[in-house]
Design an enzyme around this catalytic site. Sequence first.
Site, PDB file in Angstrom:
ATOM      1  N   CYS A   1      -1.861  -3.747  -9.177  1.00  0.00           N
ATOM      2  CA  CYS A   1      -2.562  -4.821  -8.466  1.00  0.00           C
ATOM      3  C   CYS A   1      -2.447  -4.648  -6.951  1.00  0.00           C
ATOM      4  CB  CYS A   1      -1.999  -6.178  -8.880  1.00  0.00           C
ATOM      5  SG  CYS A   1      -0.227  -6.353  -8.615  1.00  0.00           S
ATOM      6  N   ASN A   2      -1.466  -3.836  -6.507  1.00  0.00           N
ATOM      7  CA  ASN A   2      -1.241  -3.670  -5.065  1.00  0.00           C
ATOM      8  C   ASN A   2      -1.595  -2.289  -4.523  1.00  0.00           C
ATOM      9  OD1 ASN A   2      -0.294  -6.242  -4.378  1.00  0.00           O
ATOM     10  ND2 ASN A   2       1.722  -5.782  -5.209  1.00  0.00           N
ATOM     11  N   HIS A  36       5.664  10.636   0.370  1.00  0.00           N
ATOM     12  CA  HIS A  36       5.108   9.306   0.088  1.00  0.00           C
ATOM     13  C   HIS A  36       5.280   8.954  -1.386  1.00  0.00           C
ATOM     14  CE1 HIS A  36       2.362   5.919  -0.167  1.00  0.00           C
ATOM     15  NE2 HIS A  36       1.754   6.542  -1.155  1.00  0.00           N
ATOM     16  N   SER A  92       6.562  -0.635  -1.755  1.00  0.00           N
ATOM     17  CA  SER A  92       6.096  -1.817  -2.475  1.00  0.00           C
ATOM     18  C   SER A  92       6.094  -3.049  -1.587  1.00  0.00           C
ATOM     19  CB  SER A  92       6.999  -2.080  -3.692  1.00  0.00           C
ATOM     20  OG  SER A  92       6.926  -1.016  -4.618  1.00  0.00           O
ATOM     21  N   ASP A 119      11.216  -2.875  -9.406  1.00  0.00           N
ATOM     22  CA  ASP A 119      11.350  -1.891 -10.484  1.00  0.00           C
ATOM     23  C   ASP A 119      10.033  -1.546 -11.170  1.00  0.00           C
ATOM     24  OD1 ASP A 119      14.118  -1.642 -10.205  1.00  0.00           O
ATOM     25  OD2 ASP A 119      14.493  -3.387 -11.462  1.00  0.00           O
ATOM     26  N   ALA A 161       4.489 -19.192 -12.125  1.00  0.00           N
ATOM     27  CA  ALA A 161       5.058 -19.218 -13.472  1.00  0.00           C
ATOM     28  C   ALA A 161       5.110 -17.815 -14.067  1.00  0.00           C
ATOM     29  CB  ALA A 161       4.236 -20.144 -14.365  1.00  0.00           C
TER      30      ALA A 161
END
Length: 390
Positions: free
Chosen positions: A39-40, A76, A86, A92, A170
């Site tokens: 997602c990143n 990298h 991150s 992790d 959540a």
Amino acid sequence: MIILKADYKKYNVSELENIRVDEEEFYGTFYNAILLQTCNRVEIIFDADKLEDIKGIENIKLEKFDILVGDEAIEHLFRVACGLESMIVGEDQILGQLKNAYLKAKEKGKISKKLEKIILKAIHTGQRARVETKINEGGVSIGSAAVELAEKVFGLEGKNVLLIGAGEMANLVIKALKEKNIKAIIVANRTYEKAERLAKELGGIAVKFDKLEEALRYADIVISATGAPHPILTKERLKNAGKTFIIDIANPRDTTDDIKELPGVFLFTIDDLRLVAEENLKKRKKEIPKVEKIIYEELENLKELLDKMKLEVAVKELGQYIENIRKREVEKALKILKNKNKPAEEVLDDFSKALCKKIIYDMIKIFENVESREFFECLAKEFKKHGNNN
């Protein structure tokens, strides 16, 4: 190696979503490549020295990516595996995502021996970083900090946990709870289907919102993370809850201050958790130099490994070259023997001389194009030395 990189530092989540590459199309187009998508980040890893050497590269919108080449790309990748690149330092999850990306490429038969060595070394480096340093210790998201606080103050083993809400916060709590030995998890949400989906991840149960007070009596620990505009946990609602540890990570808050007046009810808010998360992040950042030292060590080890691979390839190619010459000269010698024009001893002598002359001739031609004469002289001395030893 070449890496095409697009991540959270440059794009938001929705922008990254538009950059994402279809996995099936990717592996149908490219060889010696790995696709790492989270997602990143979207990262495309190639075993290549130049972009123009990559067949099908015109299908990728290169202007969207930062391009890393050679040692910079490898370093990298190691930093990614260690969690240093991150959004949450040292997390992790990225290590598992890198493993899965590698296994997918291997399953598709699209990974070169060299690229495999680099990826496996990166994974090993990420594992070392987490074993030998504290880069991944302490929750640094509000969700993980909530679970950490509950574990430290109240204990989680054998406890019943009630999670109220099913949104982004959540979900972070659920990820943190997965690793814990809790007795039971109950998820309550106004949209029951969302509660069911989250509960399923932990093998828990979902309850409808009108059963919330019953669930509160059953729970030892309550983590509230709704998006409600007003408090949902009040003194009146909790009066029969008994001994309960409540962590409110909603913004605006899900709780009222007066619930602290109830005997056996302990309340922590998002402000308490921010302090925990910030302190943990500081601790992780202090570990970065230790991780970078591990990365440096493993990069040096990888360099030796890749140099050895290059030598093995060179020796294999040299062996194939000599074998091709040998076959040609053997064919010539066999023709002469069949015609019986010369004695076998003379044919064998001619064969060995022709083989040596051909190799020496080709070596001279090759080294005429090599700038360093010192290397040629050094090679000649080494051959002489080995010849004398034999």
